[in-house]
Design a protein around this motif. Sequence first.
Motif, PDB file in Angstrom:
ATOM      1  N   GLU A  45      -8.982   4.523   5.740  1.00  0.00           N
ATOM      2  CA  GLU A  45      -9.968   3.570   4.980  1.00  0.00           C
ATOM      3  C   GLU A  45     -11.412   3.413   5.561  1.00  0.00           C
ATOM      4  O   GLU A  45     -12.257   3.546   4.674  1.00  0.00           O
ATOM      5  N   LEU A  75     -12.509  -5.247   4.429  1.00  0.00           N
ATOM      6  CA  LEU A  75     -12.686  -6.654   4.186  1.00  0.00           C
ATOM      7  C   LEU A  75     -13.966  -7.266   4.680  1.00  0.00           C
ATOM      8  O   LEU A  75     -14.936  -7.756   4.172  1.00  0.00           O
ATOM      9  N   GLN A  87     -10.695 -14.595   0.043  1.00  0.00           N
ATOM     10  CA  GLN A  87     -10.758 -15.223   1.123  1.00  0.00           C
ATOM     11  C   GLN A  87     -11.907 -16.244   1.272  1.00  0.00           C
ATOM     12  O   GLN A  87     -12.855 -15.855   0.774  1.00  0.00           O
ATOM     13  N   VAL A 114      -7.758   0.549  -2.102  1.00  0.00           N
ATOM     14  CA  VAL A 114      -6.358   0.494  -2.376  1.00  0.00           C
ATOM     15  C   VAL A 114      -6.020   2.154  -2.733  1.00  0.00           C
ATOM     16  O   VAL A 114      -7.159   2.791  -3.204  1.00  0.00           O
ATOM     17  N   VAL A 170     -12.589  -3.934  -0.599  1.00  0.00           N
ATOM     18  CA  VAL A 170     -11.111  -3.630  -0.575  1.00  0.00           C
ATOM     19  C   VAL A 170     -10.776  -2.202  -0.964  1.00  0.00           C
ATOM     20  O   VAL A 170     -11.189  -1.608  -1.964  1.00  0.00           O
ATOM     21  N   THR A 172      -0.021  -5.748  -0.794  1.00  0.00           N
ATOM     22  CA  THR A 172      -1.342  -5.604  -1.497  1.00  0.00           C
ATOM     23  C   THR A 172      -1.602  -7.185  -2.265  1.00  0.00           C
ATOM     24  O   THR A 172      -2.944  -7.239  -2.093  1.00  0.00           O
ATOM     25  N   GLY A 222       1.020  -1.298   0.064  1.00  0.00           N
ATOM     26  CA  GLY A 222      -0.134   0.044   0.033  1.00  0.00           C
ATOM     27  C   GLY A 222       0.996   1.411   0.084  1.00  0.00           C
ATOM     28  O   GLY A 222       1.794   1.297   0.899  1.00  0.00           O
ATOM     29  N   LEU A 275     -11.422  -4.856   9.375  1.00  0.00           N
ATOM     30  CA  LEU A 275     -10.749  -4.313   7.956  1.00  0.00           C
ATOM     31  C   LEU A 275     -12.015  -3.919   7.131  1.00  0.00           C
ATOM     32  O   LEU A 275     -13.084  -4.799   7.490  1.00  0.00           O
ATOM     33  N   LYS A 308      -4.398  -8.184   0.175  1.00  0.00           N
ATOM     34  CA  LYS A 308      -5.505  -7.791  -0.116  1.00  0.00           C
ATOM     35  C   LYS A 308      -6.376  -8.205  -1.372  1.00  0.00           C
ATOM     36  O   LYS A 308      -7.521  -8.315  -1.350  1.00  0.00           O
TER      37      LYS A 308
END
Lengths: 343, 458
Positions: free
Chosen positions: B254, B273, B167, B280, B278, B160, B152, B271, B163
């Motif tokens: 974020e 997530l 998952q 970035v 996601v 990265t 990142g 997160l 990320k």
Amino acid sequence: MNGSQETANAITNDAAPALRVAPAPHVYDTRLTTRRMMLDVLLALAPVVGMSLYNFGWRAVLVMAVTTASCLVVEEAGALLQRRPSSLGDLSAAVTGLILGLSLPASCPWWVAMIAGVVAIGIGKLAFGGLGQNLFNPAMVGRAFAMISFSKFLGAPAYRIAEVGGIVSQATPLTLARDAAAEIPALWPMFLGTVNGSIGETSVLACLLGGLYLCARRTASWEIPSGVLGTLALLAGLTRLLVTDASIAAVPALRLSVLEHLTSGALVFGAFFIATDPVTNPISRKGMLVFGAGVGFFVWLLRSFSGYPEGVMFAVLLMNALAPLINRWTVPTPVGGPVPERR
Amino acid sequence: MAETAVIAGFQGTFPHGIHPDDRKSLAANTPIEVLPAPKTVLLPVLQHLGAPSNALTRPNQEVVIGEQVASAVGFISAGVHASVNGIARRPVHVTLPNGRRVPAIPITAGAEQHSAEQIHADFIGGEWPTVDMPAFAAQEIVDAVLGGGIVGLGGAAFPTHVKLTRQPNKTIDAVLVNGCECEPYLTSDYRLMIEAPRAIVAGGLLAAKAVDARFVVIAVEDNKPKAIAALREACAGTNVVVKALRTKYPMGGEKQTVRAVLGRTVPTLGLPLDVGVVVVNVGTAHAVARIVLRGKPLTHRVISVTGHGVKTPRNLIVPIGSSYRSLLDFCGGLRPEAARVLSGGPMMGFTVADHDTPVTKGTSGVTVLTRRDVSHSAETACLRCGRCAHVCPLNLVPTRIAMAARKGNWDVARRYHIQACMECGCCTYACPASIPLVQLIRVGKARLPQQGSGSGKQ
Ligand code: SF4
Ligand code: SF4
């Protein structure tokens, strides 16, 4: 200062001047400092002080000068005794002194004013550990002490002394309200402030001017005056709807209308200048609203039923005592919820 | 189309936060230039969050630009690549501005280097396919990103590829490309959005492909209209949407971006997530496009060198591992009134004590503040004014946490959720009593005794 924190190690560097190491953040909101906030309060009090001069002349000057001077002297003495740097520069003692002076009657003898000032800072503030530690509004502590110890000079009769200023030296509107036979003054003079009362409280207009400036500058939080004025208006309105002639005969103060409540006594002065003392009210916005509402409620209760015509001082002191409790009830939930267990 | 696209939950802002003076005009209109390769670069093996990478070079081994010199160790790690042609030397230890002491590989630059034009063209110029993107498999993208040592670039330097790896039992529906750049002074993301918008769009599309997200949103604060216009033009024909968010610090955090764009609340200590997103940074998106489409690993990044304490503020394409001194010298050096050199911006940046330390992948800017910028009134007692609480983006009560941390009163610190603090610094910025709130909280978090066994965040 915390040693591990702002250890500003001077790093010598061949490129240029001494560069300093410090943890982030490296910039601050310089528009807002403790001193600037106190200066704001002093500025906001200017119209109030002006009106007091018009109403009470040199007697007002004398009382305010004495309370301010005694607050400053005690603050400085405290710093000397506790061997800490002088704190006169943060102007908080000056604010306490001026607000105390403005909350006394113009007829107050200089020595009573002086004692009130000494108690305000000495007991109201220093005994608690100084700025930021005090539970109660120091100016109100000084005033309450003087009121109880020297009721002769601060009670209702003190406001009737004939030679004070050029103004109608009749009883204050709230004292009149308790006498079923007496008439309450018209709203317009009460709003402008050409009625009797404590030095700084008479003019709703002057207090609003200063108070709105404070809220606009965000030195005072709007939640508090809104809570105070809103709650009192609500209660007074409900009372007027529900009250009967019989109950007015028993408790004459119940006849006060919403606008009469809002324009009389120390209400607007207290809502903007006394209840907003940041140290002695809650931290969260919700807490501030609750605090303001509590002050409004107690003002209504005390004005209607207590032995005193005015209730702002005791209402503020009562809610000051409850502020820590309000803080406990209003701990905000973090965005995203409480920290999960087992992390 | 992109302008009018409706995003469910869009709010455009988040509650609380502050409005510091942005000072971006110092470098905002200076096009990106190339910093010539310095005589040596120093490549730390740990420039990211996670496990240090493993040095691969032998002393005096010849390396070329883009060659891997350290490899990732484990999943949460990232490799390092030579940023100049030259000779690798025996690893040394270096202390980075964030306080970590790590091994680093010095590389002495050789005589043969890429020209500035070549580097500029490769970094920014040329065609970046957006509509006509070749079909990549998700795993291809992740492997390329891992191989390119991409982390990142917004500051946190989280690897990265982690990320972008799908998952089990987590569905991602959105990729947010973060172009908020809410730190005052910094303009590196801004310049990149203006000069290489198509690379950013391509990077966003590749990230979405990797995680199988339905849509891509590029979020930019509304004080950057030129960047918004450039990106919107670059989005034409794709399903990428550019959204303008209210200018406010820390919009680029974020959690704040996710809240503002999608109205979703990331759980405390969680997160993006966890809410199917996601995030970035725009620089990261550019780096992803560069490795996937051009096969170029992360050897350079854009760094703005700015602040009133530096002679000529500039935005530079910098070989990673260059010293802070080489950047400052290229910008005319320090002015006499310079007082503090920062890695990053003034809200969350670290002081650079030793100018010979290298810039790393996470260095988003070099800000030089003057004595006037950093001057601050002396600390007074807490006025309990609540201002710190009223600006905290996470709705914490900083004064309580900081005072408890100062006294080591851990029960109270926990009751007020000390672990939730993200160290944005809004509280300290706003405090009229000049209390170092976030500084106390930061130290408090580090000293917080663990609760029970195996608990506590490192
Ligand atoms: S902003 Fe500063 S003075 Fe105000 S409550 Fe927070 S810590 Fe205290
Ligand atoms: S540093 Fe922590 S406590 Fe302070 S405002 Fe940011 S999140 Fe809140």
